[in-house]
Design a protein around this motif. Sequence first.
Motif: not given
Length: 256
Positions: A5, A63, A104, A111, A114, A223-224
């Motif tokens: 992340f 996150h 979340y 996720k 998120d 996000t990721y």
Amino acid sequence: MLLSFSLLILCILPLSGAMDSGIVGGKEAIPHSRPYMVSFQSNKQHKCGGILIKEDYVLTSAHCLDGYEKKQRLEVVLGAHNIKKKEKSQQRIKVKECIKHPAYKEGQTNKSFDIMLLKLKNNANLTDFVKVIGLPKENEDIPANQKCSIAGWGMKKPGGCASDVLQEVTLKVQFNFECTHVWRDYFDRKRMICTASDGERGFCQGDSGGPLICNNEPLGMATYTYPGNCIKRKFPEVYIKIAYFFPWIKKVIQST
């Protein structure tokens, strides 16, 4: 598989070799060309990106508060280009409340929820440098190959420091079936979108919460990415689909 992340990046030595770059393969944004952009900060250090959606509300990634301790001072900086300078255009406002999506859960591999709203202690003063951006209300599929852009103050190269000035890069939306094929259960096509990875351009640590802008609308929120290599060619970068969460965002703002 562990997910990587784009969290808080500080210029602290020695930096871990596992740190990846932020806006990669991009360029410096024209100063103040994105007046909705927010630097979400902890103890005056850049933590994540975000967008101003109302005078007293910022939208960012949930996150970004993973591992948060109450003693940390949370603020947002608006109207910034260089976050290391005290520009006359800047406004620094304390965060009154952090409202994560109720689905979340920190530490969960899922996720797809998120997302988080930051309620500001004071209203932002809207100027030429600080503006609200409207959110998409229709939860529609986003066509593949559409050109979009993302900006942030994340790291520009592996093992480096966060960028002082806002960087931006142009990316293409990927087919949902490609995202699902690669990420499998980590990707939820109802609540997520992704961009094609070419191994040269993308976002990473320090850029979470930054908006994916398509046709002047914030359709996604960073996000990721792949762990250990944010621009790994085979792995599309993933974003929360903002339109899906518009009813929740509206409900929270109306209730508070």
